[in-house]
Scaffold this motif. Structure first.
Motif, PDB file in Angstrom:
ATOM      1  N   TYR A   1       0.830  -1.206   0.000  1.00  0.00           N
ATOM      2  CA  TYR A   1       0.000   0.000   0.000  1.00  0.00           C
ATOM      3  C   TYR A   1       0.866   1.258   0.000  1.00  0.00           C
ATOM      4  N   ILE A   2       1.834   1.316   0.929  1.00  0.00           N
ATOM      5  CA  ILE A   2       2.632   2.534   1.037  1.00  0.00           C
ATOM      6  C   ILE A   2       3.476   2.751  -0.212  1.00  0.00           C
ATOM      7  N   MET A   3       3.946   1.678  -0.836  1.00  0.00           N
ATOM      8  CA  MET A   3       4.722   1.819  -2.066  1.00  0.00           C
ATOM      9  C   MET A   3       3.830   2.346  -3.199  1.00  0.00           C
ATOM     10  N   SER A   4       2.577   1.906  -3.233  1.00  0.00           N
ATOM     11  CA  SER A   4       1.667   2.389  -4.276  1.00  0.00           C
ATOM     12  C   SER A   4       1.319   3.859  -4.073  1.00  0.00           C
ATOM     13  N   GLU A   5       1.359   4.315  -2.833  1.00  0.00           N
ATOM     14  CA  GLU A   5       1.035   5.710  -2.540  1.00  0.00           C
ATOM     15  C   GLU A   5       2.236   6.647  -2.688  1.00  0.00           C
ATOM     16  N   LEU A   6       3.397   6.202  -2.239  1.00  0.00           N
ATOM     17  CA  LEU A   6       4.560   7.089  -2.190  1.00  0.00           C
ATOM     18  C   LEU A   6       5.684   6.715  -3.145  1.00  0.00           C
ATOM     19  N   GLY A   7       5.646   5.529  -3.710  1.00  0.00           N
ATOM     20  CA  GLY A   7       6.746   5.105  -4.570  1.00  0.00           C
ATOM     21  C   GLY A   7       8.056   5.105  -3.797  1.00  0.00           C
ATOM     22  N   ASP A   8       9.121   5.538  -4.427  1.00  0.00           N
ATOM     23  CA  ASP A   8      10.435   5.539  -3.784  1.00  0.00           C
ATOM     24  C   ASP A   8      10.519   6.476  -2.584  1.00  0.00           C
ATOM     25  N   ARG A   9       9.606   7.437  -2.478  1.00  0.00           N
ATOM     26  CA  ARG A   9       9.600   8.328  -1.306  1.00  0.00           C
ATOM     27  C   ARG A   9       9.300   7.551  -0.023  1.00  0.00           C
ATOM     28  N   ALA A  10       8.712   6.347  -0.141  1.00  0.00           N
ATOM     29  CA  ALA A  10       8.431   5.512   1.032  1.00  0.00           C
ATOM     30  C   ALA A  10       9.710   5.023   1.693  1.00  0.00           C
ATOM     31  N   TYR A  11      10.839   5.120   1.005  1.00  0.00           N
ATOM     32  CA  TYR A  11      12.119   4.704   1.575  1.00  0.00           C
ATOM     33  C   TYR A  11      12.745   5.781   2.458  1.00  0.00           C
ATOM     34  N   ASP A  12      12.198   6.976   2.422  1.00  0.00           N
ATOM     35  CA  ASP A  12      12.684   8.069   3.256  1.00  0.00           C
ATOM     36  C   ASP A  12      11.828   8.098   4.525  1.00  0.00           C
ATOM     37  N   LYS A  13      12.401   7.701   5.661  1.00  0.00           N
ATOM     38  CA  LYS A  13      11.640   7.586   6.912  1.00  0.00           C
ATOM     39  C   LYS A  13      10.945   8.891   7.289  1.00  0.00           C
ATOM     40  N   THR A  14      11.631  10.015   7.092  1.00  0.00           N
ATOM     41  CA  THR A  14      11.049  11.306   7.466  1.00  0.00           C
ATOM     42  C   THR A  14       9.825  11.608   6.614  1.00  0.00           C
ATOM     43  N   VAL A  15       9.946  11.431   5.311  1.00  0.00           N
ATOM     44  CA  VAL A  15       8.814  11.646   4.400  1.00  0.00           C
ATOM     45  C   VAL A  15       7.683  10.676   4.731  1.00  0.00           C
ATOM     46  N   LEU A  16       8.017   9.421   4.922  1.00  0.00           N
ATOM     47  CA  LEU A  16       7.033   8.380   5.223  1.00  0.00           C
ATOM     48  C   LEU A  16       6.242   8.713   6.482  1.00  0.00           C
ATOM     49  N   MET A  17       6.937   9.011   7.567  1.00  0.00           N
ATOM     50  CA  MET A  17       6.245   9.268   8.834  1.00  0.00           C
ATOM     51  C   MET A  17       5.425  10.556   8.774  1.00  0.00           C
TER      52      MET A  17
END
Length: 146
Positions: A38-54
């Motif tokens: 789910y998070i990969m479909s929403e954020l793509g590679d930005r999901a790998y950045d903890k700050t962006v993700l949280m």
């Protein structure tokens, strides 16, 4: 929470509990990717950045707030008023630890991408209005040797 929200929480709890009843504590190691797709479909590679993700999860209402610390071996987060608290309470009422935490899984996915080692979610500290997540980073070359 709406009736639909309550139903979803109950269903997620029941599915995890049925898996636990079949597999025991080992079931938790089969649920480490729940939420990652789910998070990969929403954020793509930005999901790998903890700050962006949280920050994204906070803005979307996954939780009210998150405080975290990190060192070479452990990532710790205090997740306040999580939207999945009802699932946690289902396990807690049975004297059990939750088998999975999708929010923890999403963070572990970012940690794994960052350092190349699969982290492990340690037992969840269940406090009033918060969950304390700890992820043991599986190691670095300093830990596992050359």
């Amino acid at each position: 929470m709406s009736d639909i929200g309550k139903l979803k929480d109950q269903l997620l709890y029941e599915v995890q509990k049925a898996f636990y009843d079949e597999r025991g504590k080992g079931a938790r190691y089969r649920l480490t990717l729940v939420g990652v797709e789910y998070i990969m479909s929403e954020l793509g590679d930005r999901a790998y950045d903890k700050t962006v993700l949280m920050q994204w999860m906070k803005e979307k209402g996954f939780f009210e707030d998150i405080e975290y610390t990190e060192d070479e071996f452990v990532f710790k987060a205090k997740v306040k008023n999580c939207s999945l608290m009802g699932i946690r309470e289902g396990f807690n009422s049975k004297g059990m630890q939750p088998l999975s935490c999708p929010i923890g899984n999403m963070i572990m996915n970012a940690l794994e991408h960052e350092n190349g080692f699969a982290p492990e979610l340690m037992p969840i500290d269940m406090g009033a209005g918060y969950c304390g997540l700890s992820c043991a980073k599986a190691g670095t070359s300093d830990v596992v040797g050359d």
